[in-house]
Design a protein around this motif. Structure first.
Motif, PDB file in Angstrom:
ATOM      1  N   UNK A 103       0.840  -1.197   0.000  1.00  0.00           N
ATOM      2  CA  UNK A 103       0.000   0.000   0.000  1.00  0.00           C
ATOM      3  C   UNK A 103       0.878   1.252   0.000  1.00  0.00           C
ATOM      4  N   UNK A 104       0.332   2.348  -0.531  1.00  0.00           N
ATOM      5  CA  UNK A 104       1.045   3.620  -0.462  1.00  0.00           C
ATOM      6  C   UNK A 104       0.913   4.166   0.962  1.00  0.00           C
ATOM      7  N   UNK A 105       2.019   4.309   1.689  1.00  0.00           N
ATOM      8  CA  UNK A 105       1.925   4.695   3.106  1.00  0.00           C
ATOM      9  C   UNK A 105       1.399   6.106   3.333  1.00  0.00           C
ATOM     10  N   UNK A 106       1.540   6.982   2.328  1.00  0.00           N
ATOM     11  CA  UNK A 106       1.105   8.376   2.501  1.00  0.00           C
ATOM     12  C   UNK A 106      -0.330   8.605   2.029  1.00  0.00           C
ATOM     13  N   UNK A 107      -1.003   7.534   1.580  1.00  0.00           N
ATOM     14  CA  UNK A 107      -2.388   7.644   1.153  1.00  0.00           C
ATOM     15  C   UNK A 107      -3.285   6.868   2.103  1.00  0.00           C
ATOM     16  N   UNK A 108      -4.474   7.405   2.360  1.00  0.00           N
ATOM     17  CA  UNK A 108      -5.419   6.670   3.206  1.00  0.00           C
ATOM     18  C   UNK A 108      -6.019   5.499   2.419  1.00  0.00           C
ATOM     19  N   UNK A 109      -6.862   4.730   3.069  1.00  0.00           N
ATOM     20  CA  UNK A 109      -7.381   3.491   2.467  1.00  0.00           C
ATOM     21  C   UNK A 109      -8.114   3.761   1.160  1.00  0.00           C
ATOM     22  N   UNK A 110      -9.014   4.739   1.178  1.00  0.00           N
ATOM     23  CA  UNK A 110      -9.820   4.964  -0.027  1.00  0.00           C
ATOM     24  C   UNK A 110      -8.989   5.530  -1.171  1.00  0.00           C
ATOM     25  N   UNK A 111      -7.990   6.345  -0.858  1.00  0.00           N
ATOM     26  CA  UNK A 111      -7.126   6.875  -1.918  1.00  0.00           C
ATOM     27  C   UNK A 111      -6.205   5.801  -2.483  1.00  0.00           C
ATOM     28  N   UNK A 112      -5.850   4.799  -1.673  1.00  0.00           N
ATOM     29  CA  UNK A 112      -5.084   3.672  -2.195  1.00  0.00           C
ATOM     30  C   UNK A 112      -5.858   2.927  -3.267  1.00  0.00           C
ATOM     31  N   UNK A 113      -7.182   2.890  -3.119  1.00  0.00           N
ATOM     32  CA  UNK A 113      -8.010   2.256  -4.148  1.00  0.00           C
ATOM     33  C   UNK A 113      -8.171   3.158  -5.369  1.00  0.00           C
ATOM     34  N   UNK A 114      -8.444   4.419  -5.123  1.00  0.00           N
ATOM     35  CA  UNK A 114      -8.713   5.336  -6.234  1.00  0.00           C
ATOM     36  C   UNK A 114      -7.508   5.447  -7.163  1.00  0.00           C
ATOM     37  N   UNK A 115      -6.308   5.544  -6.599  1.00  0.00           N
ATOM     38  CA  UNK A 115      -5.118   5.693  -7.432  1.00  0.00           C
ATOM     39  C   UNK A 115      -4.873   4.449  -8.287  1.00  0.00           C
ATOM     40  N   UNK A 116      -5.354   3.299  -7.800  1.00  0.00           N
ATOM     41  CA  UNK A 116      -5.157   2.046  -8.536  1.00  0.00           C
ATOM     42  C   UNK A 116      -6.130   1.874  -9.693  1.00  0.00           C
ATOM     43  N   UNK A 117      -7.277   2.552  -9.637  1.00  0.00           N
ATOM     44  CA  UNK A 117      -8.302   2.335 -10.664  1.00  0.00           C
ATOM     45  C   UNK A 117      -8.529   3.540 -11.572  1.00  0.00           C
ATOM     46  N   UNK A 118      -7.963   4.692 -11.222  1.00  0.00           N
ATOM     47  CA  UNK A 118      -8.295   5.884 -11.993  1.00  0.00           C
ATOM     48  C   UNK A 118      -7.795   5.816 -13.434  1.00  0.00           C
ATOM     49  N   UNK A 119      -6.717   5.060 -13.689  1.00  0.00           N
ATOM     50  CA  UNK A 119      -6.213   4.946 -15.053  1.00  0.00           C
ATOM     51  C   UNK A 119      -7.121   4.086 -15.936  1.00  0.00           C
TER      52      UNK A 119
END
Length: 238
Positions: A103-119
């Protein structure tokens, strides 16, 4: 005999050799596997058996030996893919779950998901709300109350649940022609938490209908989780 379109994974004479200088190590030798769409399969074997190599080949991370006949995923032989096509394949057809959560340590749980699917969001999907998708899948894994927590604020089991939700959140954007590859997903967890993750993977497989392939050395996990067990030793199917 399987009808066309029923197989998620269809492998014929899959081999993989690693070469370092003058030393060659055969990791897999002429493996044959078929996995149906929506099936839940455990690859069981001791350390060094070739389990992770097999997962990496199916995931398009490594390339098989030239004598491999084919490595078909949803009917397409990924052995013939270019590097660009393999990258797209990994993005749209494969979800990886490791024993370390990545997981990205500087991102919260929901942002860890969003960054993975936004592309995966393109002009055809411009009306899709990524936040709602991410929230929905975190709720599916029991973390609806931890959306804004950072990895350092989550237990090991909760971080693994975020990793699972991150992989699954692709489904609304790409469909269910999707394989969840799990490499020792409970290896870094205590027994109770590991059992909950096993139950979660089983529930996701049954309720969502995606194909799941789980690697483990633990026969207890295999018995609890598998609809089918494939045993591998010394790079060969037993």
């Amino acid at each position: 005999m399987q009808k066309k379109g029923q197989l998620a994974i269809d492998i014929k004479d899959l081999s993989k050799t690693y070469v370092s200088g003058e030393v060659s190590v055969v990791a897999l030798k002429e493996i044959n596997i078929q996995v149906k769409r929506g099936e839940r399969v455990v690859i069981l074997g001791p350390s060094g058996a070739g389990k992770t190599t097999l997962l990496n080949l199916i995931g398009g991370i490594t390339i098989p030996d030239n004598n491999t006949k084919y490595l078909k995923i949803f009917g397409s032989n990924i052995q013939d893919y270019s590097i660009k096509k393999l990258t797209y394949y990994r993005k749209t057809r494969i979800g990886f779950i490791f024993q370390f959560y990545n997981l990205f340590p500087t991102l919260n749980a929901i942002d860890n998901l969003i960054i993975a699917i936004e592309l995966l969001k393109d002009n055809k999907k411009k009306d899709i709300n990524l936040y709602e998708i991410a929230q929905n899948y975190l709720e599916k894994v029991g973390l609806g109350h931890r959306l804004n927590h950072f990895p350092s604020q989550l237990s090991g089991g909760e971080q693994q649940r975020v990793a699972i939700a991150r992989a699954l959140a692709r489904i609304p954007l790409i469909g269910k022609d999707f394989i969840l590859l799990c490499d020792e997903p409970t290896g870094n967890l205590d027994t109770d938490t590991g059992n909950k993750i096993i139950e979660l993977i089983g529930e996701i497989n049954e309720n969502v209908g995606i194909t799941c392939l789980i690697v483990t050395h633990d026969p207890n996990i295999a018995q609890k989780l598998a609809a089918k067990i494939i045993r591998i030793k010394d790079g060969m199917i037993e």
